[in-house]
Design an enzyme around this catalytic site. Structure first.
Site, PDB file in Angstrom:
ATOM      1  N   GLU A 213       0.906  -1.177   0.041  1.00 31.96           N
ATOM      2  CA  GLU A 213      -0.102   0.020  -0.062  1.00 31.96           C
ATOM      3  C   GLU A 213       0.908   1.249  -0.012  1.00 31.96           C
ATOM      4  O   GLU A 213       1.649   1.486   1.018  1.00 31.96           O
ATOM      5  CB  GLU A 213      -0.851  -0.037   1.135  1.00 31.96           C
ATOM      6  CG  GLU A 213      -1.840  -1.206   1.625  1.00 31.96           C
ATOM      7  CD  GLU A 213      -2.884  -1.084   0.319  1.00 31.96           C
ATOM      8  OE1 GLU A 213      -3.309  -0.150  -0.133  1.00 31.96           O
ATOM      9  OE2 GLU A 213      -3.418  -2.116  -0.150  1.00 31.96           O
ATOM     10  N   CYS A 247      -2.290   9.542   2.645  1.00 35.00           N
ATOM     11  CA  CYS A 247      -1.855   8.729   1.196  1.00 35.00           C
ATOM     12  C   CYS A 247      -2.780   9.213   0.179  1.00 35.00           C
ATOM     13  O   CYS A 247      -2.234   9.296  -1.038  1.00 35.00           O
ATOM     14  CB  CYS A 247      -1.644   7.372   1.586  1.00 35.00           C
ATOM     15  SG  CYS A 247      -3.169   6.592   2.065  1.00 35.00           S
TER      16      CYS A 247
HETATM   17  P1  NAD Z   1       7.993   4.811   5.148  1.00 33.23           P
HETATM   18  O1  NAD Z   1       8.017   3.807   4.032  1.00 33.23           O
HETATM   19  O2  NAD Z   1       9.183   5.567   5.384  1.00 33.23           O
HETATM   20  O3  NAD Z   1       7.929   3.670   6.680  1.00 33.23           O
HETATM   21  C1  NAD Z   1       6.945   2.690   6.672  1.00 33.23           C
HETATM   22  C2  NAD Z   1       7.218   1.747   7.590  1.00 33.23           C
HETATM   23  O4  NAD Z   1       8.268   0.924   6.840  1.00 33.23           O
HETATM   24  C3  NAD Z   1       7.629   2.028   8.930  1.00 33.23           C
HETATM   25  O5  NAD Z   1       7.045   1.189   9.981  1.00 33.23           O
HETATM   26  C4  NAD Z   1       9.025   1.848   8.981  1.00 33.23           C
HETATM   27  O6  NAD Z   1       9.593   1.392  10.358  1.00 33.23           O
HETATM   28  C5  NAD Z   1       9.311   0.809   7.808  1.00 33.23           C
HETATM   29  N1  NAD Z   1      10.514   0.689   7.239  1.00 33.23           N
HETATM   30  C6  NAD Z   1      11.474   1.661   7.023  1.00 33.23           C
HETATM   31  N2  NAD Z   1      12.588   1.117   6.459  1.00 33.23           N
HETATM   32  C7  NAD Z   1      12.292  -0.144   6.169  1.00 33.23           C
HETATM   33  C8  NAD Z   1      12.945  -1.240   5.289  1.00 33.23           C
HETATM   34  N3  NAD Z   1      14.183  -0.857   4.934  1.00 33.23           N
HETATM   35  N4  NAD Z   1      12.486  -2.118   5.424  1.00 33.23           N
HETATM   36  C9  NAD Z   1      11.233  -2.533   5.718  1.00 33.23           C
HETATM   37  N5  NAD Z   1      10.437  -1.362   6.345  1.00 33.23           N
HETATM   38  C10 NAD Z   1      11.173  -0.351   6.758  1.00 33.23           C
HETATM   39  O7  NAD Z   1       6.757   5.487   5.183  1.00 33.23           O
HETATM   40  P2  NAD Z   1       6.151   6.626   6.222  1.00 33.23           P
HETATM   41  O8  NAD Z   1       7.033   7.991   5.976  1.00 33.23           O
HETATM   42  O9  NAD Z   1       5.991   6.088   7.511  1.00 33.23           O
HETATM   43  O10 NAD Z   1       4.625   6.995   5.434  1.00 33.23           O
HETATM   44  C11 NAD Z   1       4.608   7.964   4.437  1.00 33.23           C
HETATM   45  C12 NAD Z   1       4.384   7.041   3.019  1.00 33.23           C
HETATM   46  O11 NAD Z   1       3.245   5.978   3.240  1.00 33.23           O
HETATM   47  C13 NAD Z   1       3.960   7.945   1.976  1.00 33.23           C
HETATM   48  O12 NAD Z   1       4.555   7.828   0.855  1.00 33.23           O
HETATM   49  C14 NAD Z   1       2.422   7.787   1.754  1.00 33.23           C
HETATM   50  O13 NAD Z   1       1.766   7.883   0.647  1.00 33.23           O
HETATM   51  C15 NAD Z   1       2.496   6.175   2.424  1.00 33.23           C
HETATM   52  N6  NAD Z   1       1.026   5.738   2.558  1.00 33.23           N
HETATM   53  C16 NAD Z   1       0.253   4.960   1.803  1.00 33.23           C
HETATM   54  C17 NAD Z   1      -0.845   4.504   2.294  1.00 33.23           C
HETATM   55  C18 NAD Z   1      -1.774   3.540   1.651  1.00 33.23           C
HETATM   56  O14 NAD Z   1      -2.540   3.286   2.236  1.00 33.23           O
HETATM   57  N7  NAD Z   1      -1.546   3.380   0.538  1.00 33.23           N
HETATM   58  C19 NAD Z   1      -1.259   4.877   3.718  1.00 33.23           C
HETATM   59  C20 NAD Z   1      -0.542   5.841   4.425  1.00 33.23           C
HETATM   60  C21 NAD Z   1       0.941   6.250   3.862  1.00 33.23           C
END
Ligand code: NAD
Length: 467
Positions: A213, A247
């Site tokens: 997502e 998002c």
């Molecule tokens: P992010 O990708 O930085 O982090 C998300 C999660 O991934 C966190 O729990 C983090 O600890 C984990 N993470 C970080 N590095 C990782 C790695 N190397 N491997 C595995 N996991 C890792 O995202 P964010 O800044 O928390 O959220 C913002 C982003 O999320 C935006 O791009 C937004 O559009 C997207 N988003 C999408 C949806 C959806 O439903 N499609 C909903 C909300 C946010």
């Protein structure tokens, strides 16, 4: 190598899958009931934890954007679960009659969930609802950017469920990276496209299927026939909810070229109507971290330096609360971060278009977005927007709200993700649809076997010739 807490928990949950098999309807229903009472009993604590994590998150936003859709999802699953779990009759091919065919929905086993900070309750517990409904055990890794909410989720879930059923692992990116490499039976990741790529690569090592997502730049198209002020207000509502950290927020607006000025005026007026003040206004949420606040300010300054026209509300005191007042930008340079990266904040670039085909071409030329918004009452225009573009989902004449429908799948396409969840689609996504064919007492198909003779020739001629 040191054993991570998540390795131990996965071993415990996998052993429980092997020993206890498929949970009954009653067990799943009880787990959903427990989750609903957690949401009700912890309402205030959850609202406060998110707000402390953000600096300020409007209480109504946490209720409208997280707790309400979450409790709707739980209630929807409870109402329909018995029917979802029922085996589905399918038609056995006539060549094998009187055989019977059906699909049996089975749990996958242990599902991993990695969630982001922007809706830290909904995006952690929403996938959990679907995973429980499908009869899975769950390990959740919430975001390190909302530490109070993550710690609260960990303690309330630990108090309500055995760790062999639901467990929470907290920690930073290193813990998350390790977590995504575990041999789960399915991994649901919500977050950025960049991290999504790393998660999919890590999951590939075990052939762990993933639901990704992700985000992207979701456009809002304002068509010529639609009342401009109404569209501007609607886009402002979607853009400024959670200060743009959504998002599916409209990332930018495509507006007929000759109406750009009128749109800018209407949009800024709508922001004042919705949020008369920014500093000190509890309805206007803060930006989650200093790094993101700086990133957003830098985006505006880069566009300004590149000659863009900036409409902004200057509010002394907003920065001290880590708030960014609404900004509208016309003519952001194509090379700027604002034009190419997901904004994730209360900044709205406006892109002029001459005619609808030009607006659609703008969208098609870019990565497929998570959401698309179209403001029009003209059926032909709406049909050409829906048929001529792709996105995870669409709301017509509004923003964000397709996500709040329990009976619509929610997910991205292309760069905005893969797979979908919510409601029955989430149940299916986290179940294995197992094909079961039962041959009848009379089994003609086994008569057609070696040594091949007359009967085989007759049967093949009959079936090959069949229309
Ligand atoms: P992010 O990708 O930085 O982090 C998300 C999660 O991934 C966190 O729990 C983090 O600890 C984990 N993470 C970080 N590095 C990782 C790695 N190397 N491997 C595995 N996991 C890792 O995202 P964010 O800044 O928390 O959220 C913002 C982003 O999320 C935006 O791009 C937004 O559009 C997207 N988003 C999408 C949806 C959806 O439903 N499609 C909903 C909300 C946010």
């Amino acid at each position: 190598m040191r054993m991570h807490e998540s390795d131990r928990l996965l071993a415990v949950q996998k052993a429980a899958v092997a020993q206890q098999g498929t949970p009954s309807y009653g067990m799943r229903r009880a787990a959903l009931d427990t989750l609903l009472s957690i949401v009700r009993q912890q309402r205030r604590a959850l609202i406060d934890a998110v707000s402390e994590d953000f600096g300020n998150r409007a209480a109504s936003e946490t209720e409208l954007g997280e707790l309400m859709p979450l409790s709707n999802a739980i209630k929807h699953a409870r109402r329909h679960l018995r029917r979802w779990m029922r085996p589905q009759r399918r038609l056995a091919d006539p060549a094998f009659w009187p055989a019977r065919a059906c699909i049996v929905y089975q749990p996958l086993g242990v599902v991993g969930i990695i969630s982001p900070w922007n809706y830290p309750i909904l995006l952690s517990l929403g996938p959990l609802v679907d995973a429980i409904a499908a009869g899975n055990r769950v390990m959740l890794k919430p975001s390190e950017l909302t530490p109070r909410t993550s710690a609260l989720l960990k303690s309330v879930l630990a108090g309500a469920y055995a760790e062999e059923q639901i467990a929470v692992v907290t920690g930073g990116a290193d813990v998350a990276a390790h977590f995504s490499g575990l041999p789960f039976d399915h991994l649901v990741f919500t977050g950025s496209t960049r991290v999504g790529r790393a998660v999919m690569a890590a999951a590939a090592a075990h052939l762990t299927p993933v639901t990704l997502e992700l985000g992207g730049k979701s456009p809002a198209i304002v068509c010529r026939d639609y009342p401009l002020a109404k569209a501007a207000r609607s886009i402002a509502i979607g853009k400024l909810f959670n200060a743009g950290q959504t998002c599916v927020a409209p990332d930018y607006a495509l507006v007929p070229a000759e109406r750009i000025d009128a749109f800018a005026t209407a949009y800024m007026a709508a922001t004042r109507e919705l949020y008369p003040t920014i500093a000190g206004n509890p309805d206007y949420s803060s930006i989650v971290s200093e790094r993101h606040h700086r990133r957003l300010r830098d985006m505006v300054e880069e566009a300004r330096a590149g000659g863009a026209r900036i409409e902004e509300r200057l509010e002394a005191g907003a920065a001290a609360e880590r708030k960014l007042p609404p900004v509208l930008i016309i003519g952001a340079p194509a090379s700027s971060a604002l034009a190419s990266e997901e904004i994730f904040g209360p900044i709205l670039p406006v892109v002029p278009y001459a005619d609808l085909p030009e607006a659609l071409a703008w969208i098609i030329d870019r990565p497929k977005p998570l959401a698309l918004y179209c403001f029009s009452n003209d059926r032909t225009a709406i049909a050409s927007v829906i048929n001529g573009t792709s996105s995870g989902g669409v709301t017509l004449n509004g923003t964000l709200l397709h996500v709040a429908q329990a009976d619509l799948p929610f997910g991205g396409v292309g760069a905005s993700g893969m797979g979908a969840y919510h409601g029955r689609d989430g149940f299916l996504q986290l179940s294995h649809a197992r094909s079961v064919l039962g041959l009848g007492r009379f089994n003609m198909s086994e008569r057609i076997a070696a040594p091949y003779g007359k009967l085989t020739r007759l049967a093949t001629r009959l079936f090959l010739g069949r229309k």
